[in-house]
Design a protein around this motif. Structure first.
Motif, PDB file in Angstrom:
ATOM      1  N   ALA A   9       0.825  -1.210   0.000  1.00 23.21           N
ATOM      2  CA  ALA A   9       0.000   0.000   0.000  1.00 23.21           C
ATOM      3  C   ALA A   9       0.860   1.261   0.000  1.00 23.21           C
ATOM      4  CB  ALA A   9      -0.929  -0.002   1.206  1.00 23.21           C
ATOM      5  N   VAL A  10       1.949   1.240   0.748  1.00 19.55           N
ATOM      6  CA  VAL A  10       2.841   2.410   0.780  1.00 19.55           C
ATOM      7  C   VAL A  10       3.495   2.622  -0.575  1.00 19.55           C
ATOM      8  CG1 VAL A  10       5.002   3.281   1.765  1.00 19.55           C
ATOM      9  CG2 VAL A  10       3.245   2.353   3.256  1.00 19.55           C
ATOM     10  N   LEU A  11       3.990   1.560  -1.188  1.00 15.81           N
ATOM     11  CA  LEU A  11       4.628   1.688  -2.497  1.00 15.81           C
ATOM     12  C   LEU A  11       3.643   2.139  -3.569  1.00 15.81           C
ATOM     13  CD1 LEU A  11       7.048  -1.369  -2.485  1.00 15.81           C
ATOM     14  CD2 LEU A  11       7.617   1.051  -2.279  1.00 15.81           C
ATOM     15  N   LEU A  14       3.018   5.815  -3.082  1.00 19.34           N
ATOM     16  CA  LEU A  14       4.139   6.608  -3.592  1.00 19.34           C
ATOM     17  C   LEU A  14       4.174   6.635  -5.123  1.00 19.34           C
ATOM     18  CD1 LEU A  14       6.982   5.564  -1.132  1.00 19.34           C
ATOM     19  CD2 LEU A  14       5.712   7.722  -1.196  1.00 19.34           C
ATOM     20  N   GLY A  15       3.511   5.691  -5.759  1.00 19.74           N
ATOM     21  CA  GLY A  15       3.461   5.666  -7.213  1.00 19.74           C
ATOM     22  C   GLY A  15       2.407   6.578  -7.811  1.00 19.74           C
ATOM     23  N   LEU A  16       1.471   7.038  -6.999  1.00 18.81           N
ATOM     24  CA  LEU A  16       0.410   7.900  -7.529  1.00 18.81           C
ATOM     25  C   LEU A  16       0.869   9.311  -7.915  1.00 18.81           C
ATOM     26  CD1 LEU A  16      -2.842   7.026  -5.574  1.00 18.81           C
ATOM     27  CD2 LEU A  16      -2.450   6.921  -8.023  1.00 18.81           C
ATOM     28  N   LEU A  37      -2.520   5.066 -16.109  1.00 20.60           N
ATOM     29  CA  LEU A  37      -1.700   4.452 -15.069  1.00 20.60           C
ATOM     30  C   LEU A  37      -2.202   4.821 -13.679  1.00 20.60           C
ATOM     31  CD1 LEU A  37       0.707   2.663 -14.527  1.00 20.60           C
ATOM     32  CD2 LEU A  37       2.158   4.680 -14.605  1.00 20.60           C
ATOM     33  N   ALA A  38      -2.647   6.060 -13.483  1.00 19.25           N
ATOM     34  CA  ALA A  38      -3.181   6.459 -12.182  1.00 19.25           C
ATOM     35  C   ALA A  38      -4.444   5.675 -11.846  1.00 19.25           C
ATOM     36  CB  ALA A  38      -3.466   7.958 -12.171  1.00 19.25           C
ATOM     37  N   THR A  39      -5.287   5.431 -12.829  1.00 16.74           N
ATOM     38  CA  THR A  39      -6.495   4.642 -12.602  1.00 16.74           C
ATOM     39  C   THR A  39      -6.145   3.214 -12.203  1.00 16.74           C
ATOM     40  OG1 THR A  39      -7.702   5.965 -14.214  1.00 16.74           O
ATOM     41  CG2 THR A  39      -8.640   3.832 -13.657  1.00 16.74           C
ATOM     42  N   THR A  40      -5.168   2.627 -12.869  1.00 14.42           N
ATOM     43  CA  THR A  40      -4.752   1.264 -12.549  1.00 14.42           C
ATOM     44  C   THR A  40      -4.142   1.180 -11.156  1.00 14.42           C
ATOM     45  OG1 THR A  40      -4.339   0.855 -14.891  1.00 14.42           O
ATOM     46  CG2 THR A  40      -3.333  -0.663 -13.322  1.00 14.42           C
ATOM     47  N   VAL A  41      -3.278   2.127 -10.818  1.00 17.22           N
ATOM     48  CA  VAL A  41      -2.631   2.125  -9.505  1.00 17.22           C
ATOM     49  C   VAL A  41      -3.670   2.334  -8.403  1.00 17.22           C
ATOM     50  CG1 VAL A  41      -1.015   3.386  -8.025  1.00 17.22           C
ATOM     51  CG2 VAL A  41      -0.369   2.815 -10.357  1.00 17.22           C
ATOM     52  N   ALA A  42      -4.614   3.246  -8.618  1.00 16.93           N
ATOM     53  CA  ALA A  42      -5.647   3.486  -7.604  1.00 16.93           C
ATOM     54  C   ALA A  42      -6.542   2.264  -7.428  1.00 16.93           C
ATOM     55  CB  ALA A  42      -6.483   4.695  -8.000  1.00 16.93           C
ATOM     56  N   THR A  43      -6.849   1.574  -8.514  1.00 11.79           N
ATOM     57  CA  THR A  43      -7.668   0.364  -8.425  1.00 11.79           C
ATOM     58  C   THR A  43      -6.963  -0.709  -7.604  1.00 11.79           C
ATOM     59  OG1 THR A  43      -8.678   0.828 -10.571  1.00 11.79           O
ATOM     60  CG2 THR A  43      -8.820  -1.431  -9.767  1.00 11.79           C
ATOM     61  N   VAL A  44      -5.696  -0.934  -7.883  1.00 12.70           N
ATOM     62  CA  VAL A  44      -4.944  -1.933  -7.123  1.00 12.70           C
ATOM     63  C   VAL A  44      -4.788  -1.499  -5.666  1.00 12.70           C
ATOM     64  CG1 VAL A  44      -2.707  -3.101  -6.942  1.00 12.70           C
ATOM     65  CG2 VAL A  44      -3.762  -2.766  -9.175  1.00 12.70           C
ATOM     66  N   LEU A  45      -4.608  -0.213  -5.431  1.00 13.76           N
ATOM     67  CA  LEU A  45      -4.496   0.285  -4.061  1.00 13.76           C
ATOM     68  C   LEU A  45      -5.779   0.033  -3.276  1.00 13.76           C
ATOM     69  CD1 LEU A  45      -2.747   1.798  -2.007  1.00 13.76           C
ATOM     70  CD2 LEU A  45      -3.702   3.909  -2.892  1.00 13.76           C
ATOM     71  N   PHE A  46      -6.922   0.250  -3.900  1.00 12.54           N
ATOM     72  CA  PHE A  46      -8.197  -0.040  -3.232  1.00 12.54           C
ATOM     73  C   PHE A  46      -8.372  -1.533  -2.962  1.00 12.54           C
ATOM     74  CE2 PHE A  46      -9.971   4.083  -4.978  1.00 12.54           C
ATOM     75  CZ  PHE A  46      -9.959   4.714  -3.747  1.00 12.54           C
ATOM     76  N   LEU A  47      -7.917  -2.377  -3.887  1.00 13.25           N
ATOM     77  CA  LEU A  47      -8.004  -3.821  -3.663  1.00 13.25           C
ATOM     78  C   LEU A  47      -7.100  -4.272  -2.513  1.00 13.25           C
ATOM     79  CD1 LEU A  47      -8.176  -5.190  -7.303  1.00 13.25           C
ATOM     80  CD2 LEU A  47      -9.982  -5.229  -5.576  1.00 13.25           C
ATOM     81  N   VAL A  48      -5.901  -3.712  -2.434  1.00  9.52           N
ATOM     82  CA  VAL A  48      -4.996  -4.045  -1.334  1.00  9.52           C
ATOM     83  C   VAL A  48      -5.573  -3.549  -0.010  1.00  9.52           C
ATOM     84  CG1 VAL A  48      -2.717  -3.510  -0.352  1.00  9.52           C
ATOM     85  CG2 VAL A  48      -2.926  -4.175  -2.744  1.00  9.52           C
TER      86      VAL A  48
END
Length: 96
Positions: A9-11, A14-16, A37-48
């Motif tokens: 989640a931290v990594l 930091l990628g956003l 890429l921001a949409t993909t990172v945010a989606t994975v962040l919400f899943l984590v």
């Protein structure tokens, strides 16, 4: 929350900022890539986050974002419709 989930989640968090910076600056095709890429990172962040806290509402939010992300890309591309991909080409073309 598990240590691996916390580190992930931290990594991801930091990628956003680089994604958002790319989505706000530069030529149109780079902004579009940053948005995707921001949409993909945010989606994975919400899943984590959903996995870490055990809340299914975060997973629902991730699924909604995953569905609306490509729609946002289509809207972005629609507004760029007839424009050139070159940032230096700002004047409209006229037929002589």
């Amino acid at each position: 929350m598990n240590a691996w989930l916390l580190a992930t989640a931290v990594l991801l968090t930091l990628g956003l900022p680089p994604c958002l910076w790319a989505a706000s600056r530069g030529p149109a095709h780079e902004r579009l890539a940053g948005l995707n890429l921001a949409t993909t990172v945010a989606t994975v962040l919400f899943l984590v986050t959903a996995q870490g806290f055990g809340r299914s509402s975060y997973a629902d939010l991730a699924l909604v974002l995953a569905v609306l992300g490509p729609a946002g890309t289509l809207v972005f591309a629609r507004f760029l419709g007839g424009r050139s991909m070159d940032a230096a080409d700002t004047e409209p073309h006229t037929e002589a």
